[in-house]
Scaffold this motif. Sequence first.
Motif, PDB file in Angstrom:
ATOM      1  N   TYR A 194       0.855  -1.188   0.000  1.00 33.67           N
ATOM      2  CA  TYR A 194       0.000   0.000   0.000  1.00 33.67           C
ATOM      3  C   TYR A 194       0.889   1.234   0.000  1.00 33.67           C
ATOM      4  CZ  TYR A 194      -3.505  -3.399   1.528  1.00 33.67           C
ATOM      5  OH  TYR A 194      -4.341  -4.477   1.619  1.00 33.67           O
ATOM      6  N   GLU A 195       0.635   2.128  -0.933  1.00 32.92           N
ATOM      7  CA  GLU A 195       1.408   3.362  -1.039  1.00 32.92           C
ATOM      8  C   GLU A 195       0.493   4.537  -0.718  1.00 32.92           C
ATOM      9  OE1 GLU A 195       2.847   5.813  -4.774  1.00 32.92           O
ATOM     10  OE2 GLU A 195       4.200   4.122  -4.449  1.00 32.92           O
ATOM     11  N   MET A 196       0.989   5.462   0.110  1.00 27.64           N
ATOM     12  CA  MET A 196       0.128   6.585   0.522  1.00 27.64           C
ATOM     13  C   MET A 196       0.931   7.855   0.752  1.00 27.64           C
ATOM     14  SD  MET A 196      -0.641   4.887   4.234  1.00 27.64           S
ATOM     15  CE  MET A 196      -0.500   3.249   3.489  1.00 27.64           C
ATOM     16  N   ASP A 197       0.212   8.980   0.725  1.00 30.90           N
ATOM     17  CA  ASP A 197       0.799  10.291   0.996  1.00 30.90           C
ATOM     18  C   ASP A 197       0.548  10.672   2.447  1.00 30.90           C
ATOM     19  OD1 ASP A 197       1.240  10.598  -1.843  1.00 30.90           O
ATOM     20  OD2 ASP A 197      -0.891  11.096  -2.010  1.00 30.90           O
ATOM     21  N   SER A 198       1.041  11.857   2.792  1.00 36.78           N
ATOM     22  CA  SER A 198       0.778  12.440   4.107  1.00 36.78           C
ATOM     23  C   SER A 198       0.081  13.780   3.904  1.00 36.78           C
ATOM     24  CB  SER A 198       2.090  12.649   4.866  1.00 36.78           C
ATOM     25  OG  SER A 198       1.883  13.414   6.032  1.00 36.78           O
ATOM     26  N   PRO A 199      -0.843  14.157   4.791  1.00 36.12           N
ATOM     27  CA  PRO A 199      -1.426  15.501   4.692  1.00 36.12           C
ATOM     28  C   PRO A 199      -0.375  16.553   5.020  1.00 36.12           C
ATOM     29  CG  PRO A 199      -2.100  14.441   6.740  1.00 36.12           C
ATOM     30  CD  PRO A 199      -1.381  13.395   5.935  1.00 36.12           C
ATOM     31  N   ASN A 200      -0.655  17.792   4.660  1.00 35.76           N
ATOM     32  CA  ASN A 200       0.261  18.901   4.925  1.00 35.76           C
ATOM     33  C   ASN A 200      -0.126  19.607   6.216  1.00 35.76           C
ATOM     34  OD1 ASN A 200       1.435  18.340   2.406  1.00 35.76           O
ATOM     35  ND2 ASN A 200       0.011  19.721   1.361  1.00 35.76           N
ATOM     36  N   LEU A 201       0.857  20.226   6.853  1.00 37.25           N
ATOM     37  CA  LEU A 201       0.609  20.955   8.097  1.00 37.25           C
ATOM     38  C   LEU A 201       0.452  22.437   7.791  1.00 37.25           C
ATOM     39  CD1 LEU A 201       0.390  21.006  11.171  1.00 37.25           C
ATOM     40  CD2 LEU A 201       2.883  21.264  11.278  1.00 37.25           C
ATOM     41  N   LEU A 202      -0.682  22.989   8.174  1.00 37.37           N
ATOM     42  CA  LEU A 202      -0.962  24.405   7.963  1.00 37.37           C
ATOM     43  C   LEU A 202      -0.964  25.128   9.299  1.00 37.37           C
ATOM     44  CD1 LEU A 202      -1.810  26.703   5.999  1.00 37.37           C
ATOM     45  CD2 LEU A 202      -4.190  26.086   6.516  1.00 37.37           C
ATOM     46  N   ILE A 203      -0.085  26.106   9.443  1.00 44.73           N
ATOM     47  CA  ILE A 203      -0.004  26.920  10.654  1.00 44.73           C
ATOM     48  C   ILE A 203      -0.576  28.294  10.324  1.00 44.73           C
ATOM     49  CG2 ILE A 203       1.528  27.927  12.385  1.00 44.73           C
ATOM     50  CD1 ILE A 203       3.511  25.648  11.673  1.00 44.73           C
ATOM     51  N   LYS A 204      -1.685  28.649  10.961  1.00 44.71           N
ATOM     52  CA  LYS A 204      -2.385  29.899  10.653  1.00 44.71           C
ATOM     53  C   LYS A 204      -1.991  30.984  11.641  1.00 44.71           C
ATOM     54  CE  LYS A 204      -6.070  27.609  11.172  1.00 44.71           C
ATOM     55  NZ  LYS A 204      -7.486  27.247  11.407  1.00 44.71           N
ATOM     56  N   LEU A 205      -1.670  32.155  11.107  1.00 46.24           N
ATOM     57  CA  LEU A 205      -1.313  33.309  11.925  1.00 46.24           C
ATOM     58  C   LEU A 205      -2.428  34.335  11.983  1.00 46.24           C
ATOM     59  CD1 LEU A 205       2.320  33.787  10.520  1.00 46.24           C
ATOM     60  CD2 LEU A 205       1.632  32.520  12.566  1.00 46.24           C
ATOM     61  N   LEU A 206      -3.152  34.492  10.876  1.00 40.23           N
ATOM     62  CA  LEU A 206      -4.244  35.463  10.776  1.00 40.23           C
ATOM     63  C   LEU A 206      -5.397  34.858   9.981  1.00 40.23           C
ATOM     64  CD1 LEU A 206      -2.130  38.636   9.866  1.00 40.23           C
ATOM     65  CD2 LEU A 206      -3.210  38.176  12.077  1.00 40.23           C
ATOM     66  N   PRO A 207      -6.657  35.208  10.212  1.00 39.53           N
ATOM     67  CA  PRO A 207      -7.125  36.115  11.272  1.00 39.53           C
ATOM     68  C   PRO A 207      -7.141  35.454  12.652  1.00 39.53           C
ATOM     69  CG  PRO A 207      -8.985  35.255  10.062  1.00 39.53           C
ATOM     70  CD  PRO A 207      -7.767  34.732   9.361  1.00 39.53           C
ATOM     71  N   THR A 208      -7.111  34.113  12.690  1.00 45.40           N
ATOM     72  CA  THR A 208      -7.011  33.388  13.952  1.00 45.40           C
ATOM     73  C   THR A 208      -5.811  32.465  13.880  1.00 45.40           C
ATOM     74  OG1 THR A 208      -8.492  31.658  13.115  1.00 45.40           O
ATOM     75  CG2 THR A 208      -9.500  33.444  14.394  1.00 45.40           C
ATOM     76  N   THR A 209      -5.257  32.104  15.028  1.00 49.46           N
ATOM     77  CA  THR A 209      -4.089  31.226  15.048  1.00 49.46           C
ATOM     78  C   THR A 209      -4.517  29.771  15.224  1.00 49.46           C
ATOM     79  OG1 THR A 209      -3.829  31.486  17.445  1.00 49.46           O
ATOM     80  CG2 THR A 209      -2.633  33.026  16.030  1.00 49.46           C
ATOM     81  N   GLY A 210      -3.664  28.878  14.756  1.00 50.49           N
ATOM     82  CA  GLY A 210      -3.946  27.455  14.904  1.00 50.49           C
ATOM     83  C   GLY A 210      -3.024  26.633  14.042  1.00 50.49           C
ATOM     84  N   ALA A 211      -3.020  25.320  14.268  1.00 54.27           N
ATOM     85  CA  ALA A 211      -2.223  24.390  13.477  1.00 54.27           C
ATOM     86  C   ALA A 211      -3.123  23.230  13.075  1.00 54.27           C
ATOM     87  CB  ALA A 211      -1.025  23.894  14.281  1.00 54.27           C
ATOM     88  N   ASP A 212      -3.281  23.016  11.769  1.00 56.11           N
ATOM     89  CA  ASP A 212      -4.197  22.000  11.257  1.00 56.11           C
ATOM     90  C   ASP A 212      -3.545  21.187  10.144  1.00 56.11           C
ATOM     91  OD1 ASP A 212      -6.469  22.875  12.817  1.00 56.11           O
ATOM     92  OD2 ASP A 212      -6.564  24.608  11.465  1.00 56.11           O
ATOM     93  N   TRP A 213      -4.051  19.965   9.968  1.00 58.34           N
ATOM     94  CA  TRP A 213      -3.630  19.123   8.846  1.00 58.34           C
ATOM     95  C   TRP A 213      -4.607  19.333   7.692  1.00 58.34           C
ATOM     96  CZ3 TRP A 213       1.032  17.052   9.082  1.00 58.34           C
ATOM     97  CH2 TRP A 213       1.600  16.833  10.340  1.00 58.34           C
TER      98      TRP A 213
END
Length: 388
Positions: A194-213
């Motif tokens: 089985y071959e698979m990818d990984s989601p990307n990490l998004l770090i938000k600075l504006l308008p709200t902060t957070g870290a999401d896949w």
Amino acid sequence: MIQDEAAAGPRATTAVLTPPLSLDGGLAAEHRPPNLLRRVLSFFGSVRPGSDLTQFQLPSLFNMPKSQLQCYGEAVYCFGEDYLNKCAKGKSSLERFASVVAWSISTTRPALFGQAPFNPILGETHHVSRGSLNVLLEQVSHHPPVSALHATDAKDNVELIWCHKPVPRFHGASVEAVIKGKRHLRLLKFGENYEMDSPNLLIKLLPTTGADWVGDVSIRCKDSGLEADLCYYKSHAFLGFGGSSKSIRGKIFHSKTLKTIYEIDGQWDRIVKLKDVHSGEVTILYDAKKAISGLKTPILQAPQNLWPTESATVWSEVSQAILNKEWGKASAAKQIIEEKQRKLQRERKSSGELWVPKHFTVTHTKENEWDCSPLEQSVPPAPIIVHP
């Protein structure tokens, strides 16, 4: 040739092991420096949009007390419910494929805003066992950063081979780390890869902060002719506020006919459901609370067998200083490690010597794609263990 750069010096037995990232805490707010948001915004205020952040030295204030190799490894050996074991026990190719999709989702772990793991040094390793599952990682390149993983389980006849190359870029209001490279899961008993990818990490600075896949993940098995497309996304929000940031949606289908068999919908930090499009039956594919909560911290069982290249040893002084909130001491210890690496790099360049990985063979194309293959057929038991 120089083969074991990170092992230079006497054998060390000191290791600092920290709780894994999980739904119920792990390395959460108790290790954050004061005024973290202000410091993060100040740092990115000096960075140009479009910049490749692998070229920047991240201040220790922004580090969690562990290496990126440990974060990758934890996704494999730290778990509550064993979804990897389910993959090997599926009675049909379709049942096994659905289990692989669930396991792939289980490797998605909570990210911390404003805190990143250490960028592993060249030749750094991380070696951990859990029962019959043995996991070994090695940093096979520093610029660009490329990490390789090999895991084997003789009992379940399972093998994992990963090659990860994160490319973080600053986009003004956010940072997105694109995770290039492939993950392979092999069910040796059934001859399925089985071959698979990984989601990307998004770090938000504006308008709200957070870290999401975020992003698309493809999972395919040429041996069974089955594929899955998953999309990690933020559900509908107004002006960037509200909505769910941990949603996942997708489908399992036949490669040749493109006929959908199952629809997938839910949140990767809660429940993900599987719907049979023919019968309409809905079942639970993945339960995050069972899979990634209550996780146990690895322990050092055999100090005499610990390699000096081990992540928990290489970064032990920095990690301990961060845990003690001694930010000045952490910065000084980190600077010593980074300066040593720059010195070794200058010496290699001056002498024309070529560094090669100890545990993997590495190839990359003109398109800068990387492929990592383990040198050994199986991973040996490790001095660091996780109790089931």
